[in-house]
Enzyme design. Structure first.
Site, PDB file in Angstrom:
ATOM      1  N   LYS A  42       0.733  -1.159  -0.265  1.00 43.53           N
ATOM      2  CA  LYS A  42      -0.108  -0.072   0.197  1.00 43.53           C
ATOM      3  C   LYS A  42       0.926   1.601  -0.584  1.00 43.53           C
ATOM      4  CE  LYS A  42      -3.303  -2.569   3.426  1.00 43.53           C
ATOM      5  NZ  LYS A  42      -3.479  -2.523   4.353  1.00 43.53           N
ATOM      6  N   GLY A  43       2.219   1.360   0.290  1.00 47.35           N
ATOM      7  CA  GLY A  43       2.868   2.302   1.096  1.00 47.35           C
ATOM      8  C   GLY A  43       3.606   3.294  -0.376  1.00 47.35           C
ATOM      9  N   GLU A  98       8.211   3.420  -5.978  1.00 49.09           N
ATOM     10  CA  GLU A  98       7.948   2.658  -4.552  1.00 49.09           C
ATOM     11  C   GLU A  98       7.961   4.322  -3.314  1.00 49.09           C
ATOM     12  OE1 GLU A  98       6.760   1.307  -2.506  1.00 49.09           O
ATOM     13  OE2 GLU A  98       8.049  -0.688  -2.081  1.00 49.09           O
ATOM     14  N   ASP A  99       7.658   3.972  -2.348  1.00 48.38           N
ATOM     15  CA  ASP A  99       7.757   4.806  -0.660  1.00 48.38           C
ATOM     16  C   ASP A  99       9.179   5.049  -0.886  1.00 48.38           C
ATOM     17  OD1 ASP A  99       7.743   2.387   0.284  1.00 48.38           O
ATOM     18  OD2 ASP A  99       6.289   2.487   1.808  1.00 48.38           O
ATOM     19  N   ASP A 102      14.512   0.864   1.537  1.00 47.71           N
ATOM     20  CA  ASP A 102      14.985   0.463   2.733  1.00 47.71           C
ATOM     21  C   ASP A 102      16.473  -0.762   2.800  1.00 47.71           C
ATOM     22  OD1 ASP A 102      15.369   0.822   5.340  1.00 47.71           O
ATOM     23  OD2 ASP A 102      13.976  -0.306   5.767  1.00 47.71           O
ATOM     24  N   LYS A 130      17.016   5.040   1.738  1.00 46.96           N
ATOM     25  CA  LYS A 130      17.432   4.797   3.008  1.00 46.96           C
ATOM     26  C   LYS A 130      18.983   3.711   2.596  1.00 46.96           C
ATOM     27  CE  LYS A 130      14.310   4.570   7.111  1.00 46.96           C
ATOM     28  NZ  LYS A 130      13.929   3.312   7.436  1.00 46.96           N
ATOM     29  N   PHE A 151      13.087   5.782  11.446  1.00 42.51           N
ATOM     30  CA  PHE A 151      11.771   5.163  10.976  1.00 42.51           C
ATOM     31  C   PHE A 151      10.839   6.457  10.588  1.00 42.51           C
ATOM     32  CE2 PHE A 151       7.221   2.887  11.141  1.00 42.51           C
ATOM     33  CZ  PHE A 151       7.730   2.598  10.196  1.00 42.51           C
ATOM     34  N   ASP A 158       3.122   3.545   6.793  1.00 45.67           N
ATOM     35  CA  ASP A 158       2.447   3.954   7.478  1.00 45.67           C
ATOM     36  C   ASP A 158       3.425   3.032   8.781  1.00 45.67           C
ATOM     37  OD1 ASP A 158       3.271   0.418   6.542  1.00 45.67           O
ATOM     38  OD2 ASP A 158       1.473   0.550   8.571  1.00 45.67           O
ATOM     39  N   ARG A 164      -0.603   6.888   7.444  1.00 43.88           N
ATOM     40  CA  ARG A 164      -0.192   7.200   5.538  1.00 43.88           C
ATOM     41  C   ARG A 164      -0.402   8.495   5.113  1.00 43.88           C
ATOM     42  NH1 ARG A 164       0.959   1.895   4.160  1.00 43.88           N
ATOM     43  NH2 ARG A 164      -0.057   0.181   5.063  1.00 43.88           N
TER      44      ARG A 164
HETATM   45  P1  IMP Z   1      12.903  -2.696   2.165  1.00 44.93           P
HETATM   46  O1  IMP Z   1      13.689  -3.168   3.368  1.00 44.93           O
HETATM   47  O2  IMP Z   1      13.653  -2.125   1.598  1.00 44.93           O
HETATM   48  O3  IMP Z   1      12.377  -4.140   1.562  1.00 44.93           O
HETATM   49  O4  IMP Z   1      11.188  -2.219   2.446  1.00 44.93           O
HETATM   50  C1  IMP Z   1       9.919  -2.349   2.490  1.00 44.93           C
HETATM   51  C2  IMP Z   1       8.584  -1.673   2.884  1.00 44.93           C
HETATM   52  O5  IMP Z   1       9.580  -1.733   4.005  1.00 44.93           O
HETATM   53  C3  IMP Z   1       8.490  -0.325   2.135  1.00 44.93           C
HETATM   54  O6  IMP Z   1       8.380  -0.452   1.354  1.00 44.93           O
HETATM   55  C4  IMP Z   1       7.951   0.096   3.555  1.00 44.93           C
HETATM   56  O7  IMP Z   1       6.689   0.182   2.824  1.00 44.93           O
HETATM   57  C5  IMP Z   1       8.540  -0.939   4.482  1.00 44.93           C
HETATM   58  N1  IMP Z   1       8.994   0.664   5.297  1.00 44.93           N
HETATM   59  C6  IMP Z   1      10.623   0.992   5.281  1.00 44.93           C
HETATM   60  N2  IMP Z   1      10.869   1.615   6.048  1.00 44.93           N
HETATM   61  C7  IMP Z   1      10.187   2.224   6.592  1.00 44.93           C
HETATM   62  C8  IMP Z   1       9.884   3.184   7.407  1.00 44.93           C
HETATM   63  O8  IMP Z   1      10.801   3.614   8.078  1.00 44.93           O
HETATM   64  N3  IMP Z   1       8.084   3.945   7.544  1.00 44.93           N
HETATM   65  C9  IMP Z   1       7.517   2.470   6.866  1.00 44.93           C
HETATM   66  N4  IMP Z   1       8.126   1.910   6.334  1.00 44.93           N
HETATM   67  C10 IMP Z   1       8.728   1.465   6.151  1.00 44.93           C
HETATM   68 MG    MG Z   2       5.819  -0.482   0.914  1.00 42.78          MG
END
Ligand code: IMP
Ligand code: MG
Length: 180
Positions: A42-43, A98-99, A102, A130, A151, A158, A164
């Site tokens: 959803k992000g 994407e949002d 990370d 990040k 965070f 969210d 959100r």
């Molecule tokens: P990944 O760790 O790059 O796979 O990130 C996966 C998902 O984790 C992202 O699409 C976000 O939905 C969520 N996420 C990562 N960091 C944050 C944060 O700081 N706040 C909220 N959601 C996060």
């Molecule tokens: Mg996401």
């Protein structure tokens, strides 16, 4: 809702300006292509909607939902597809919107999956990045803002399905998630 925010990291105004900038660049880069924007639910939906509206070229959009952190602020590293794309992506110039990038686990997995399905090209656009947290070997082609390892919530992001709808990106107060 606002009381849960330690401080605003990126204002609504700065987000708007950056989205316009990214959309202009993407519109130039995809001028003669068959652009399919893939929004990750959803992000990613808030950013994707803003980005999509600012494109000045023909483009289509599709959605994919993947599992996220649940009620935790730490990644499980597991990627599960909850909703797949409606149409085949074979031969398409796909741009994932994407949002946040990370650990990179989610996008690394999705990128490989779409390559297997025969896309013509694939790029990634993320509004937040990040870099300190990266685990998977992946880089975004378009990045809005590099942010520190905090965070954050708002602008689609969210914590336990909340925040959100904040129009800015803010750092969540630690007390909200630390007594889990
Ligand atoms: P990944 O760790 O790059 O796979 O990130 C996966 C998902 O984790 C992202 O699409 C976000 O939905 C969520 N996420 C990562 N960091 C944050 C944060 O700081 N706040 C909220 N959601 C996060
Ligand atoms: Mg996401």
């Amino acid at each position: 809702m606002i009381q849960a925010i330690e401080r605003v990291l990126i204002s609504e105004e700065d987000l708007k300006g950056k989205v316009k900038e990214l959309a202009k660049q993407i519109s130039e880069d995809y001028a003669n292509k068959d652009l399919l924007m893939v929004s990750i639910l959803k992000g990613g939906f808030v950013f994707a909607a803003d980005l999509f509206r600012n494109l000045s070229i023909p483009a289509s959009v599709d959605f994919m939902a993947v599992s996220s952190y649940g009620a935790s602020s730490k990644s499980s590293g597991v990627v599960k597809i909850l909703k797949d794309l409606d149409r085949p992506v074979e031969g398409k110039d796909v741009l994932i919107a994407e949002d946040i990038l990370d650990s990179g686990v989610t996008l690394n997995y999705l990128k490989k999956l779409l390559i297997q399905r025969g896309v013509k090209s694939i790029k990634i656009c993320t509004i937040l990045n990040k870099p300190d947290r990266r685990k998977a070997d992946i880089v975004a082609d378009y990045v809005g803002f590099d942010i520190p390892d905090e965070f954050v919530v708002g602008y689609g992001l969210d914590y336990d399905e909340k925040y959100r709808n904040l129009p800015f990106v803010g750092i969540l107060k630690r007390e909200i998630y630390e007594n889990e």
